[in-house]
Design a protein around this motif. Structure first.
Motif, PDB file in Angstrom:
ATOM      1  N   THR A  20       0.853  -1.190   0.000  1.00 42.95           N
ATOM      2  CA  THR A  20       0.000   0.000   0.000  1.00 42.95           C
ATOM      3  C   THR A  20       0.888   1.239   0.000  1.00 42.95           C
ATOM      4  OG1 THR A  20      -1.708  -1.168   1.213  1.00 42.95           O
ATOM      5  CG2 THR A  20      -1.799   1.234   1.267  1.00 42.95           C
ATOM      6  N   THR A  21       0.563   2.180  -0.844  1.00 42.20           N
ATOM      7  CA  THR A  21       1.359   3.400  -0.948  1.00 42.20           C
ATOM      8  C   THR A  21       1.101   4.319   0.234  1.00 42.20           C
ATOM      9  OG1 THR A  21       1.310   3.286  -3.347  1.00 42.20           O
ATOM     10  CG2 THR A  21       1.810   5.429  -2.379  1.00 42.20           C
ATOM     11  N   HIS A  22       2.173   4.760   0.835  1.00 35.91           N
ATOM     12  CA  HIS A  22       2.109   5.787   1.873  1.00 35.91           C
ATOM     13  C   HIS A  22       2.486   7.105   1.198  1.00 35.91           C
ATOM     14  CE1 HIS A  22       1.577   2.845   5.059  1.00 35.91           C
ATOM     15  NE2 HIS A  22       2.476   2.112   4.429  1.00 35.91           N
ATOM     16  N   TRP A  23       1.473   7.877   0.851  1.00 37.34           N
ATOM     17  CA  TRP A  23       1.692   9.076   0.055  1.00 37.34           C
ATOM     18  C   TRP A  23       2.553  10.102   0.772  1.00 37.34           C
ATOM     19  CZ3 TRP A  23       1.334   9.462  -4.934  1.00 37.34           C
ATOM     20  CH2 TRP A  23       0.568   8.507  -5.609  1.00 37.34           C
ATOM     21  N   SER A  24       2.542  10.104   2.077  1.00 40.54           N
ATOM     22  CA  SER A  24       3.403  11.046   2.804  1.00 40.54           C
ATOM     23  C   SER A  24       4.877  10.742   2.505  1.00 40.54           C
ATOM     24  CB  SER A  24       3.134  10.989   4.309  1.00 40.54           C
ATOM     25  OG  SER A  24       3.374   9.689   4.807  1.00 40.54           O
ATOM     26  N   VAL A  25       5.218   9.476   2.364  1.00 46.56           N
ATOM     27  CA  VAL A  25       6.594   9.087   2.041  1.00 46.56           C
ATOM     28  C   VAL A  25       6.941   9.529   0.619  1.00 46.56           C
ATOM     29  CG1 VAL A  25       8.192   7.145   1.790  1.00 46.56           C
ATOM     30  CG2 VAL A  25       6.519   7.151   3.648  1.00 46.56           C
ATOM     31  N   VAL A  26       6.023   9.341  -0.314  1.00 48.05           N
ATOM     32  CA  VAL A  26       6.251   9.759  -1.698  1.00 48.05           C
ATOM     33  C   VAL A  26       6.469  11.263  -1.756  1.00 48.05           C
ATOM     34  CG1 VAL A  26       5.263   9.877  -4.025  1.00 48.05           C
ATOM     35  CG2 VAL A  26       4.903   7.833  -2.620  1.00 48.05           C
ATOM     36  N   LEU A  27       5.642  12.017  -1.057  1.00 46.50           N
ATOM     37  CA  LEU A  27       5.772  13.476  -1.058  1.00 46.50           C
ATOM     38  C   LEU A  27       7.074  13.922  -0.404  1.00 46.50           C
ATOM     39  CD1 LEU A  27       2.078  14.453  -0.226  1.00 46.50           C
ATOM     40  CD2 LEU A  27       3.231  14.486  -2.458  1.00 46.50           C
ATOM     41  N   ASP A  28       7.477  13.263   0.672  1.00 46.87           N
ATOM     42  CA  ASP A  28       8.767  13.577   1.303  1.00 46.87           C
ATOM     43  C   ASP A  28       9.914  13.303   0.339  1.00 46.87           C
ATOM     44  OD1 ASP A  28       7.677  14.435   3.693  1.00 46.87           O
ATOM     45  OD2 ASP A  28       8.123  12.572   4.781  1.00 46.87           O
ATOM     46  N   ALA A  29       9.845  12.197  -0.364  1.00 41.36           N
ATOM     47  CA  ALA A  29      10.908  11.836  -1.313  1.00 41.36           C
ATOM     48  C   ALA A  29      10.957  12.801  -2.490  1.00 41.36           C
ATOM     49  CB  ALA A  29      10.698  10.410  -1.808  1.00 41.36           C
ATOM     50  N   ALA A  30       9.820  13.345  -2.870  1.00 43.87           N
ATOM     51  CA  ALA A  30       9.755  14.264  -4.007  1.00 43.87           C
ATOM     52  C   ALA A  30      10.401  15.603  -3.707  1.00 43.87           C
ATOM     53  CB  ALA A  30       8.306  14.476  -4.435  1.00 43.87           C
ATOM     54  N   ASP A  31      10.421  16.007  -2.442  1.00 47.32           N
ATOM     55  CA  ASP A  31      11.016  17.281  -2.048  1.00 47.32           C
ATOM     56  C   ASP A  31      12.477  17.041  -1.684  1.00 47.32           C
ATOM     57  OD1 ASP A  31      11.717  19.754  -1.134  1.00 47.32           O
ATOM     58  OD2 ASP A  31      10.292  19.781   0.529  1.00 47.32           O
ATOM     59  N   ALA A  37      14.038  13.730   2.889  1.00 49.61           N
ATOM     60  CA  ALA A  37      13.980  13.178   1.529  1.00 49.61           C
ATOM     61  C   ALA A  37      14.827  11.921   1.380  1.00 49.61           C
ATOM     62  CB  ALA A  37      14.399  14.225   0.501  1.00 49.61           C
ATOM     63  N   GLN A  38      16.035  11.940   1.904  1.00 50.66           N
ATOM     64  CA  GLN A  38      16.931  10.784   1.763  1.00 50.66           C
ATOM     65  C   GLN A  38      16.320   9.542   2.398  1.00 50.66           C
ATOM     66  OE1 GLN A  38      19.957  11.354   0.223  1.00 50.66           O
ATOM     67  NE2 GLN A  38      20.664   9.261   0.310  1.00 50.66           N
ATOM     68  N   ALA A  39      15.792   9.685   3.607  1.00 48.44           N
ATOM     69  CA  ALA A  39      15.177   8.544   4.293  1.00 48.44           C
ATOM     70  C   ALA A  39      13.935   8.070   3.541  1.00 48.44           C
ATOM     71  CB  ALA A  39      14.814   8.918   5.725  1.00 48.44           C
ATOM     72  N   ALA A  40      13.162   9.006   3.010  1.00 53.76           N
ATOM     73  CA  ALA A  40      11.955   8.646   2.262  1.00 53.76           C
ATOM     74  C   ALA A  40      12.320   7.900   0.978  1.00 53.76           C
ATOM     75  CB  ALA A  40      11.137   9.898   1.948  1.00 53.76           C
ATOM     76  N   LEU A  41      13.365   8.351   0.280  1.00 56.01           N
ATOM     77  CA  LEU A  41      13.807   7.647  -0.920  1.00 56.01           C
ATOM     78  C   LEU A  41      14.259   6.230  -0.578  1.00 56.01           C
ATOM     79  CD1 LEU A  41      15.761  10.517  -2.687  1.00 56.01           C
ATOM     80  CD2 LEU A  41      13.730   9.355  -3.573  1.00 56.01           C
ATOM     81  N   GLY A  42      14.947   6.090   0.542  1.00 57.63           N
ATOM     82  CA  GLY A  42      15.369   4.761   0.984  1.00 57.63           C
ATOM     83  C   GLY A  42      14.186   3.865   1.289  1.00 57.63           C
ATOM     84  N   GLU A  43      13.165   4.443   1.911  1.00 52.62           N
ATOM     85  CA  GLU A  43      11.963   3.663   2.227  1.00 52.62           C
ATOM     86  C   GLU A  43      11.232   3.234   0.953  1.00 52.62           C
ATOM     87  OE1 GLU A  43       7.877   4.116   4.839  1.00 52.62           O
ATOM     88  OE2 GLU A  43       9.589   5.388   5.340  1.00 52.62           O
TER      89      GLU A  43
END
Length: 108
Positions: A20-31, A37-43
């Motif tokens: 299931t997509t956690h959109w908060s993680v996607v948005l963090d990775a996008a910024d 951002a680095q941790a979100a991209l890793g996740e």
């Protein structure tokens, strides 16, 4: 070697189902300027590398080629910041990933 073999997945586990997509993680990775951002991209990599790898293998690519394509895909995703254009209103995140992955594989 069997493409569904557990030894062939990037993290050595048999988990090629999309989560299931956690959109908060996607948005963090996008910024990319965000401190998270680095941790979100890793996740995102941890969550989606196995399903994408399985997808690429099922397209007929060898283990080595699938790993290269997957790395190229994530490198391109980050370098061109494709995540900036992704929103939940535009559809499923997995559809975006599969579509972009196909594009990356076709030019490789």
């Amino acid at each position: 070697m069997d493409p569904d073999s557990a030894e062939l997945t990037p993290t050595k586990k048999r988990d090629d189902q999309f989560t299931t997509t956690h959109w908060s993680v996607v948005l963090d990775a996008a910024d990319l300027t965000s401190p998270t951002a680095q941790a979100a991209l890793g996740e995102l990599y941890q969550s989606y590398s196995c399903p994408l790898y399985g997808f690429v293998r099922r397209q007929g690519h060898s283990e080595h080629d699938a790993q290269d394509l997957l790395h190229d895909f994530f490198r391109t995703l980050i370098a061109k910041n494709y995540l900036k254009s992704v929103t939940s209103e535009r559809g499923r995140f997995r559809s975006f990933l599969l579509g972009e992955n196909k594009k990356t594989a076709s030019v490789a």
